[in-house]
Design a protein around this motif. Sequence first.
Motif, PDB file in Angstrom:
ATOM      1  N   ILE A  23      14.200 -29.275  16.078  1.00 55.13           N
ATOM      2  CA  ILE A  23      13.049 -28.399  16.328  1.00 55.13           C
ATOM      3  C   ILE A  23      11.839 -29.105  15.743  1.00 55.13           C
ATOM      4  O   ILE A  23      11.739 -29.281  14.527  1.00 55.13           O
ATOM      5  N   PRO A  24      10.900 -29.556  16.575  1.00 52.27           N
ATOM      6  CA  PRO A  24       9.805 -30.396  16.080  1.00 52.27           C
ATOM      7  C   PRO A  24       8.859 -29.652  15.153  1.00 52.27           C
ATOM      8  O   PRO A  24       8.775 -28.415  15.168  1.00 52.27           O
ATOM      9  N   SER A  44       1.712 -31.501   7.721  1.00 49.95           N
ATOM     10  CA  SER A  44       2.233 -31.366   6.357  1.00 49.95           C
ATOM     11  C   SER A  44       3.755 -31.392   6.324  1.00 49.95           C
ATOM     12  O   SER A  44       4.349 -31.616   5.266  1.00 49.95           O
ATOM     13  N   GLN A  45       4.398 -31.154   7.474  1.00 48.73           N
ATOM     14  CA  GLN A  45       5.859 -31.163   7.552  1.00 48.73           C
ATOM     15  C   GLN A  45       6.417 -32.571   7.729  1.00 48.73           C
ATOM     16  O   GLN A  45       7.639 -32.744   7.760  1.00 48.73           O
ATOM     17  N   ASN A  80      -0.054 -34.714  16.952  1.00 44.84           N
ATOM     18  CA  ASN A  80      -0.756 -33.656  17.664  1.00 44.84           C
ATOM     19  C   ASN A  80       0.284 -32.606  18.046  1.00 44.84           C
ATOM     20  O   ASN A  80       1.120 -32.847  18.919  1.00 44.84           O
ATOM     21  N   PRO A  81       0.273 -31.436  17.382  1.00 37.24           N
ATOM     22  CA  PRO A  81       1.340 -30.452  17.612  1.00 37.24           C
ATOM     23  C   PRO A  81       1.445 -29.991  19.057  1.00 37.24           C
ATOM     24  O   PRO A  81       2.555 -29.755  19.561  1.00 37.24           O
ATOM     25  N   THR A  82       0.321 -29.874  19.750  1.00 35.02           N
ATOM     26  CA  THR A  82       0.369 -29.441  21.148  1.00 35.02           C
ATOM     27  C   THR A  82       1.101 -30.463  22.003  1.00 35.02           C
ATOM     28  O   THR A  82       2.006 -30.126  22.780  1.00 35.02           O
ATOM     29  N   LYS A  83       0.721 -31.734  21.851  1.00 36.22           N
ATOM     30  CA  LYS A  83       1.385 -32.790  22.626  1.00 36.22           C
ATOM     31  C   LYS A  83       2.853 -32.929  22.247  1.00 36.22           C
ATOM     32  O   LYS A  83       3.700 -33.204  23.107  1.00 36.22           O
TER      33      LYS A  83
END
Length: 352
Positions: A50-51, A56-57, A106-109
């Motif tokens: 799970i990405p 920060s993760q 980039n969380p969206t990508k």
Amino acid sequence: MISRSEQRFIRINFITIIVTLLVILAGGIVRSTGSGMGCPDWPKCFDRYIPPTDVSQLPADYKEKYVAGRIKKNEKFAKYLESMGKADLANQIRHDKSIRIPEEFNPTKTWVEYLNRLVGVLAGIFLLLTAVYSLAYKKTAKRIIVLSVLNILVVGYQGWLGSIVVSTNLAQWVVTVHMLLALVILAISIYTYNYAKQLHRAPSVIMYRILWLKGFLFFTVLISIAQIILGTEVREAVDVVAKALLYSDKDTWISKIGAVFSYHRDLAILVVLSNGVVYKMVIDRFSGKAAPLLTARLILITLFIQLLSGLALAYIAFPPAAQALHILFSTLLFSLQFYLYLLVYKTSTYKQ
């Protein structure tokens, strides 16, 4: 008469075709949003099932870590190419400086690419189910079993190539081969679907000559494949121009990509004309609710949407939705043409 187990295979096979088209749509969305490197590793995403949703993760040295991983994988791929006599390609990959440039998180990508992979897993599951249910034909049509198993092997190779797409930082020719393999998977699924449906039916017989239609249909399938290859090259050229312009001035991209766009545009005219000829030949030979006639009508609708999306890409500064639709409907056009060819191929001319 079609048995219940055979009906189950036909149903699962059809769902597999739909899911495979969804995978291509998802891939188009990834390309149009620039999310191809949203996950810098494969098959996991940032070493997770799970990405992450926030930087920060991630570990502090995540950029260096994934660049090092890509370089290591590319060295193995380069050796594989050398073993096939492709030393020049191997050297290009080894000396590609873009591979050493780390991608910003980039969380969206990341999630766009991750969802693309989930759809790919779903397709793999349905292809596996298709192979399992193909055992219903072990006494009547072993080629369905052979082709269904072969498709799993092609998907396995496709999955490995997907990892190479990531490790080579979307190397242009690798992306093209990745797309062509998707067409191979689709073609095998469409063939087994049609073969299973026609297995217990008598071949169709019509009053008019069918040989010219068969030949011309085969020609349209070939030029559609050529058009898809040219389309991937146009997209690759656009990527180069976009990076050079720092993704600004979208309305100038087409004018800067060179002759490949002209070839793609000119071949599109041939695609339209050839499909128009095919439709005329089909309506002259089939009537009512005949499957070839219905398929030919779907081809015209698909072609129309494909043209609109192409015009939007050329003249409305590459809207992302049009990019995804263009990829999807080019693949759907190929699928319908190939299916129509299979339908017509089994048709013969009545002889007194």
